[in-house]
Motif scaffolding. Structure first.
Motif, PDB file in Angstrom:
ATOM      1  N   VAL A  86       0.839  -1.201   0.000  1.00  0.00           N
ATOM      2  CA  VAL A  86       0.000   0.000   0.000  1.00  0.00           C
ATOM      3  C   VAL A  86       0.872   1.249   0.000  1.00  0.00           C
ATOM      4  CG1 VAL A  86      -1.830   1.223   1.234  1.00  0.00           C
ATOM      5  CG2 VAL A  86      -1.789  -1.276   1.223  1.00  0.00           C
ATOM      6  N   ILE A  87       1.947   1.227   0.781  1.00  0.00           N
ATOM      7  CA  ILE A  87       2.862   2.376   0.815  1.00  0.00           C
ATOM      8  C   ILE A  87       3.522   2.575  -0.541  1.00  0.00           C
ATOM      9  CG2 ILE A  87       5.004   3.238   1.835  1.00  0.00           C
ATOM     10  CD1 ILE A  87       4.195   1.963   4.445  1.00  0.00           C
ATOM     11  N   GLU A  88       3.910   1.495  -1.202  1.00  0.00           N
ATOM     12  CA  GLU A  88       4.557   1.603  -2.508  1.00  0.00           C
ATOM     13  C   GLU A  88       3.610   2.154  -3.568  1.00  0.00           C
ATOM     14  OE1 GLU A  88       5.902  -2.327  -3.218  1.00  0.00           O
ATOM     15  OE2 GLU A  88       7.699  -2.153  -1.958  1.00  0.00           O
ATOM     16  N   ASP A  89       2.295   1.913  -3.415  1.00  0.00           N
ATOM     17  CA  ASP A  89       1.319   2.390  -4.397  1.00  0.00           C
ATOM     18  C   ASP A  89       0.773   3.774  -4.078  1.00  0.00           C
ATOM     19  OD1 ASP A  89       1.610   0.040  -5.782  1.00  0.00           O
ATOM     20  OD2 ASP A  89      -0.113  -0.945  -4.831  1.00  0.00           O
ATOM     21  N   LEU A  90       1.144   4.346  -2.935  1.00  0.00           N
ATOM     22  CA  LEU A  90       0.644   5.670  -2.577  1.00  0.00           C
ATOM     23  C   LEU A  90       1.180   6.727  -3.535  1.00  0.00           C
ATOM     24  CD1 LEU A  90       0.838   5.825   1.340  1.00  0.00           C
ATOM     25  CD2 LEU A  90      -1.210   5.715  -0.082  1.00  0.00           C
ATOM     26  N   SER A  91       0.302   7.588  -3.978  1.00  0.00           N
ATOM     27  CA  SER A  91       0.717   8.699  -4.828  1.00  0.00           C
ATOM     28  C   SER A  91       1.235   9.849  -3.960  1.00  0.00           C
ATOM     29  CB  SER A  91      -0.463   9.175  -5.678  1.00  0.00           C
ATOM     30  OG  SER A  91      -0.105  10.315  -6.425  1.00  0.00           O
ATOM     31  N   ARG A  92       2.354  10.404  -4.343  1.00  0.00           N
ATOM     32  CA  ARG A  92       2.944  11.497  -3.573  1.00  0.00           C
ATOM     33  C   ARG A  92       2.403  12.861  -3.985  1.00  0.00           C
ATOM     34  NH1 ARG A  92       9.341   9.973  -2.674  1.00  0.00           N
ATOM     35  NH2 ARG A  92       9.040   7.742  -2.223  1.00  0.00           N
ATOM     36  N   ASP A  93       1.540  12.892  -4.987  1.00  0.00           N
ATOM     37  CA  ASP A  93       1.017  14.179  -5.452  1.00  0.00           C
ATOM     38  C   ASP A  93       0.202  14.872  -4.371  1.00  0.00           C
ATOM     39  OD1 ASP A  93       2.212  13.642  -7.854  1.00  0.00           O
ATOM     40  OD2 ASP A  93       0.383  12.843  -8.801  1.00  0.00           O
ATOM     41  N   VAL A  94      -0.643  14.090  -3.672  1.00  0.00           N
ATOM     42  CA  VAL A  94      -1.471  14.688  -2.628  1.00  0.00           C
ATOM     43  C   VAL A  94      -0.613  15.173  -1.472  1.00  0.00           C
ATOM     44  CG1 VAL A  94      -3.398  14.281  -1.058  1.00  0.00           C
ATOM     45  CG2 VAL A  94      -3.374  13.186  -3.294  1.00  0.00           C
ATOM     46  N   GLU A  95       0.422  14.409  -1.131  1.00  0.00           N
ATOM     47  CA  GLU A  95       1.329  14.842  -0.062  1.00  0.00           C
ATOM     48  C   GLU A  95       2.046  16.128  -0.443  1.00  0.00           C
ATOM     49  OE1 GLU A  95       3.853  11.630   1.305  1.00  0.00           O
ATOM     50  OE2 GLU A  95       2.471  10.163   0.467  1.00  0.00           O
ATOM     51  N   GLU A  96       2.503  16.217  -1.693  1.00  0.00           N
ATOM     52  CA  GLU A  96       3.183  17.426  -2.133  1.00  0.00           C
ATOM     53  C   GLU A  96       2.230  18.616  -2.176  1.00  0.00           C
ATOM     54  OE1 GLU A  96       4.815  16.364  -5.865  1.00  0.00           O
ATOM     55  OE2 GLU A  96       6.368  15.044  -5.023  1.00  0.00           O
ATOM     56  N   ALA A  97       0.979  18.368  -2.563  1.00  0.00           N
ATOM     57  CA  ALA A  97      -0.002  19.446  -2.564  1.00  0.00           C
ATOM     58  C   ALA A  97      -0.280  19.939  -1.146  1.00  0.00           C
ATOM     59  CB  ALA A  97      -1.303  18.981  -3.219  1.00  0.00           C
ATOM     60  N   ALA A  98      -0.384  19.007  -0.195  1.00  0.00           N
ATOM     61  CA  ALA A  98      -0.605  19.405   1.199  1.00  0.00           C
ATOM     62  C   ALA A  98       0.582  20.189   1.737  1.00  0.00           C
ATOM     63  CB  ALA A  98      -0.865  18.177   2.051  1.00  0.00           C
ATOM     64  N   ALA A  99       1.795  19.767   1.367  1.00  0.00           N
ATOM     65  CA  ALA A  99       2.986  20.502   1.807  1.00  0.00           C
ATOM     66  C   ALA A  99       3.029  21.890   1.196  1.00  0.00           C
ATOM     67  CB  ALA A  99       4.239  19.714   1.441  1.00  0.00           C
ATOM     68  N   THR A 100       2.582  22.013  -0.049  1.00  0.00           N
ATOM     69  CA  THR A 100       2.549  23.328  -0.695  1.00  0.00           C
ATOM     70  C   THR A 100       1.581  24.266   0.006  1.00  0.00           C
ATOM     71  OG1 THR A 100       3.064  22.280  -2.818  1.00  0.00           O
ATOM     72  CG2 THR A 100       2.159  24.508  -2.881  1.00  0.00           C
ATOM     73  N   LEU A 101       0.496  23.717   0.534  1.00  0.00           N
ATOM     74  CA  LEU A 101      -0.498  24.523   1.252  1.00  0.00           C
ATOM     75  C   LEU A 101      -0.082  24.843   2.674  1.00  0.00           C
ATOM     76  CD1 LEU A 101      -3.758  22.774  -0.001  1.00  0.00           C
ATOM     77  CD2 LEU A 101      -2.825  24.980  -0.726  1.00  0.00           C
ATOM     78  N   GLY A 102       1.089  24.378   3.106  1.00  0.00           N
ATOM     79  CA  GLY A 102       1.618  24.725   4.414  1.00  0.00           C
ATOM     80  C   GLY A 102       1.407  23.689   5.495  1.00  0.00           C
ATOM     81  N   ALA A 103       0.978  22.485   5.136  1.00  0.00           N
ATOM     82  CA  ALA A 103       0.775  21.448   6.146  1.00  0.00           C
ATOM     83  C   ALA A 103       2.119  20.923   6.632  1.00  0.00           C
ATOM     84  CB  ALA A 103      -0.061  20.315   5.572  1.00  0.00           C
ATOM     85  N   SER A 104       2.186  20.645   7.914  1.00  0.00           N
ATOM     86  CA  SER A 104       3.408  20.074   8.477  1.00  0.00           C
ATOM     87  C   SER A 104       3.487  18.592   8.131  1.00  0.00           C
ATOM     88  CB  SER A 104       3.433  20.264   9.993  1.00  0.00           C
ATOM     89  OG  SER A 104       2.369  19.553  10.609  1.00  0.00           O
ATOM     90  N   ARG A 105       4.650  17.985   8.401  1.00  0.00           N
ATOM     91  CA  ARG A 105       4.811  16.565   8.120  1.00  0.00           C
ATOM     92  C   ARG A 105       3.848  15.719   8.938  1.00  0.00           C
ATOM     93  NH1 ARG A 105      11.405  15.627   7.708  1.00  0.00           N
ATOM     94  NH2 ARG A 105      11.744  16.992   5.880  1.00  0.00           N
ATOM     95  N   PHE A 106       3.639  16.102  10.200  1.00  0.00           N
ATOM     96  CA  PHE A 106       2.706  15.356  11.038  1.00  0.00           C
ATOM     97  C   PHE A 106       1.285  15.484  10.510  1.00  0.00           C
ATOM     98  CE2 PHE A 106      -0.303  15.297  14.605  1.00  0.00           C
ATOM     99  CZ  PHE A 106      -0.096  13.999  15.052  1.00  0.00           C
ATOM    100  N   GLN A 107       0.900  16.675  10.061  1.00  0.00           N
ATOM    101  CA  GLN A 107      -0.442  16.864   9.519  1.00  0.00           C
ATOM    102  C   GLN A 107      -0.634  16.074   8.227  1.00  0.00           C
ATOM    103  OE1 GLN A 107      -0.362  21.163   9.297  1.00  0.00           O
ATOM    104  NE2 GLN A 107      -1.655  21.378  11.125  1.00  0.00           N
ATOM    105  N   ILE A 108       0.417  16.020   7.402  1.00  0.00           N
ATOM    106  CA  ILE A 108       0.322  15.246   6.171  1.00  0.00           C
ATOM    107  C   ILE A 108       0.158  13.762   6.488  1.00  0.00           C
ATOM    108  CG2 ILE A 108       1.595  14.519   4.116  1.00  0.00           C
ATOM    109  CD1 ILE A 108       2.876  17.283   4.058  1.00  0.00           C
TER     110      ILE A 108
END
Length: 305
Positions: free
Chosen positions: A185-207
């Motif tokens: 499941v981790i290998e299939d996770l898309s990082r696009d949503v994580e990068e979008a959340a980081a761009t919006l200012g979310a911390s690593r814990f929030q992501i």
């Protein structure tokens, strides 16, 4: 070709073989177990499963199995994350080592763990020299009154021949179930949503809490259920590190003693303990499956919204 025709023939034959195999391997043994237990009658059955010896062993088995499964969820998630997200030297070696408990005989694992964590062992001796201690809950009931806590805490200064050793043995055999369930499941996770959340200012814990964890929740619950079931039925690796002690006796040991020692019970009494353990396992797995479905539906609802 007709609409109902199948590309691969032999459905009836394959279905019959599958049903026959499941009947011989699963259904008939379970049926024999319940039929043998029925010889006791309800009175004797309840007397066996509510005896102090059996109740204490079942409580300890459930508690140690749950503790080991929770430990495996935390450690297994970390290992699966490292193996699924990062590339580093010897990653394939570590990935292969994860499957070692699948192939290693449980007796070998038990001897290795008991040697390592014994008071004179490498880790056991080091921890003993620094005064390592830990508490373990023990159910004492309400004999002292309703105002007193039904749980007492016993402090241990060793790992082998103690509850923590049993937890470690169960965690050892259950870890691959969590890693192998979560890693794909981790290998299939898309990082696009994580990068979008980081761009919006979310911390690593929030992501991790809002983006990653909801995706991993069903797999984590599945891994927890598999590790829990493995721990409940474990015997070979536990027997060496737990010893023949009343405070570390698991339900499987009680069953063996009832069969081998006439003074402690009969074969039918042993099947009563097995039925109790089987019922507890089914109840826990049913609850976990319901939680898994709820988590999957919640994730699907958030994705649709």
């Amino acid at each position: 070709m007709s609409r109902g025709a199948r590309v691969l023939p032999g459905f009836s034959l394959s279905l019959g073989v599958a049903v026959l195999y499941l009947s011989l391997v699963v259904l008939l043994p379970l049926s024999a177990l319940f039929l043998k237990t029925a010889e006791l009658g309800w009175g004797r059955f309840f007397a066996v499963i509510t005896s102090g010896w059996v109740a204490a062993a079942v409580r300890f088995t459930l508690g140690a199995s749950i503790a080991a499964a929770l430990l495996n969820v935390v450690v297994g998630l970390l290992i699966a994350w490292v193996l699924g997200r990062y590339t580093f030297p010897f990653a394939r070696v570590i990935d292969a080592v994860i499957d070692l408990p699948f192939a290693l005989p449980t007796a070998v694992a038990g001897i290795a763990l008991s040697t390592l964590y014994a008071e004179g062992g490498l880790l056991g001796g080091a921890l003993s020299s620094v005064g390592f201690r830990y508490p373990w809950p023990v159910w004492r009931g309400f004999a002292a009154g309703w105002r007193e806590s039904p749980i007492a805490w016993t402090v241990y200064d060793r790992i082998s021949l103690a509850p923590l050793g049993v937890v470690i043995a169960m965690a050892f055999v259950g870890l691959p179930f969590v890693v192998r369930t979560v890693q794909p499941v981790i290998e299939d996770l898309s990082r696009d949503v994580e990068e979008a959340a980081a761009t919006l200012g979310a911390s690593r814990f929030q992501i991790f809490r809002a983006v990653v964890l909801p995706e991993l929740a069903p797999a984590l619950l599945t891994g927890f259920a598999l590790a829990l079931a493995r721990g409940l039925g474990e015997y070979g690796s536990v027997i060496f590190i737990s010893g023949n002690r009343p405070d570390t006796e698991i339900a499987s040991q009680v069953i063996i003693k009832m069969i081998e020692v006439n003074e402690t019970g009969t074969y039918a009494d042993a099947t009563a303990v097995a039925v109790l353990l089987l019922a507890a396992s089914f109840a826990l797995l049913l609850a976990i499956n319901l939680l898994q479905r709820a988590a999957s539906r919640g994730h699907a609802g958030r994705a649709a919204g």
